[in-house]
Design a protein around this motif. Structure first.
Motif, short mmCIF file in Angstrom:
data_model
loop_
_atom_site.label_atom_id
_atom_site.label_comp_id
_atom_site.label_asym_id
_atom_site.label_seq_id
_atom_site.Cartn_x
_atom_site.Cartn_y
_atom_site.Cartn_z
N GLN B 97 0.80 -1.21 0.00
CA GLN B 97 0.00 0.00 0.00
C GLN B 97 0.83 1.26 0.00
O GLN B 97 0.45 2.24 0.60
CB GLN B 97 -0.93 -0.01 1.20
N GLY B 98 1.90 1.22 -0.71
CA GLY B 98 2.73 2.39 -0.83
C GLY B 98 3.14 2.91 0.52
O GLY B 98 3.29 2.18 1.48
N SER B 99 3.27 4.18 0.61
CA SER B 99 3.83 4.76 1.81
C SER B 99 2.83 4.87 2.95
O SER B 99 3.20 5.23 4.05
CB SER B 99 4.42 6.13 1.51
N SER B 100 1.58 4.54 2.73
CA SER B 100 0.60 4.64 3.82
C SER B 100 0.91 3.68 4.94
O SER B 100 0.55 3.92 6.07
CB SER B 100 -0.80 4.38 3.30
N SER B 101 1.51 2.57 4.61
CA SER B 101 1.87 1.64 5.66
C SER B 101 3.33 1.81 6.04
O SER B 101 3.89 0.99 6.76
CB SER B 101 1.62 0.21 5.18
N GLY B 102 3.92 2.87 5.59
CA GLY B 102 5.31 3.11 5.92
C GLY B 102 6.27 2.45 4.98
O GLY B 102 7.48 2.57 5.13
N ASN B 103 5.72 1.73 3.99
CA ASN B 103 6.61 1.09 3.04
C ASN B 103 7.25 2.11 2.12
O ASN B 103 6.61 3.05 1.67
CB ASN B 103 5.84 0.08 2.19
N THR B 104 8.48 1.87 1.83
CA THR B 104 9.21 2.77 0.95
C THR B 104 8.77 2.57 -0.49
O THR B 104 8.54 1.45 -0.94
CB THR B 104 10.71 2.51 1.07
#
Lengths: 117, 116
Positions: B97-104
């Protein structure tokens, strides 16, 4: 909806002096915040990110940023600038996923960091 | 370690011509994105995909089409190029989920497109 404002389009500092790149955001829910760096003719590279927990976040190349909820700010700092820090820096805000798409990832317009010898 | 690869890096088109930009990622990421970068505008999302066979419009989709037939590839097409589409195009990918979950989000190195 969220927004992000990078307060300076250009910042010029002398090598060896501190760097401060300013970023303010607005969001109706607690955001995730990121700083990306873009070197000339290259893609964007993650410097650091804040999601939850400690508000002072350390990144690569000696950069750090502090999430200040009361000031809605996420300024990027470095104690001593190096010539290799010359680049474009982007502050990015994202809100927690609420279904659908690309998560409302919003980029600031960028700050061009110039390092004087 | 290739990451996100874009081809071509540079292209000059005449108004009305068509072309396709190819993005490939070798990180098994679910999400892929196409952005355009213009001076003083930051990055703006054109289209994105949350998985193989799916696509969706971003902030500035007009004049572009995309396809995600394979998980690792995300194609951006210009059917009839216009000078307003002169820009630098960046492909990106992320685990879910892209940066919404903190993923880069991982970016490619860009494709410079000029429409004359």
């Amino acid at each position: 909806a969220q927004s992000v404002t990078q307060l300076d389009s250009h910042v010029s500092v002398s090598e060896g002096t501190p760097v401060l790149l300013r970023c303010n955001y607005s969001s109706s829910v607690p955001p995730y915040l990121f700083w990306y760096v873009q070197y000339p003719n290259q893609g964007l590279q993650l410097l650091l990110k804040y999601t939850t927990g400690a508000t002072l976040v350390k990144g690569i190349n000696g950069f750090e940023a502090e999430f200040k909820k009361s000031e809605t700010s996420f300024h990027l700092t470095k104690p001593s600038a190096h010539m290799s820090d010359a680049a474009e820096y982007f502050c990015v805000v994202s809100v927690p996923y609420s279904g659908g798409g690309a998560d409302g990832l919003t980029f600031g317009k960028g700050t061009h960091l110039i390092i004087q010898p | 370690n290739a990451g996100v690869t874009q081809t071509p890096k540079f292209r000059v088109l005449k108004t009305g011509q068509s072309m396709t930009l190819l993005c490939a990622q070798d990180m098994n990421h679910e999400y892929m994105y196409w952005y355009r970068q213009d001076p003083g505008m930051g990055l703006r999302l054109i289209h994105y995909s949350v998985g193989e066979g799916t696509t969706a419009k971003g902030e500035v989709p007009d004049g572009y089409n995309v396809s995600r037939l394979k998980k690792q590839n995300f194609l951006l097409g210009l059917e009839s190029a216009a000078p307003s589409q002169t820009s630098v195009y960046f492909c990106a990918s992320s685990p879910r989920q892209g940066s919404s979950s903190g993923n880069t989000i991982y970016f490619g190195e860009g494709s410079w497109l000029t429409v004359v």
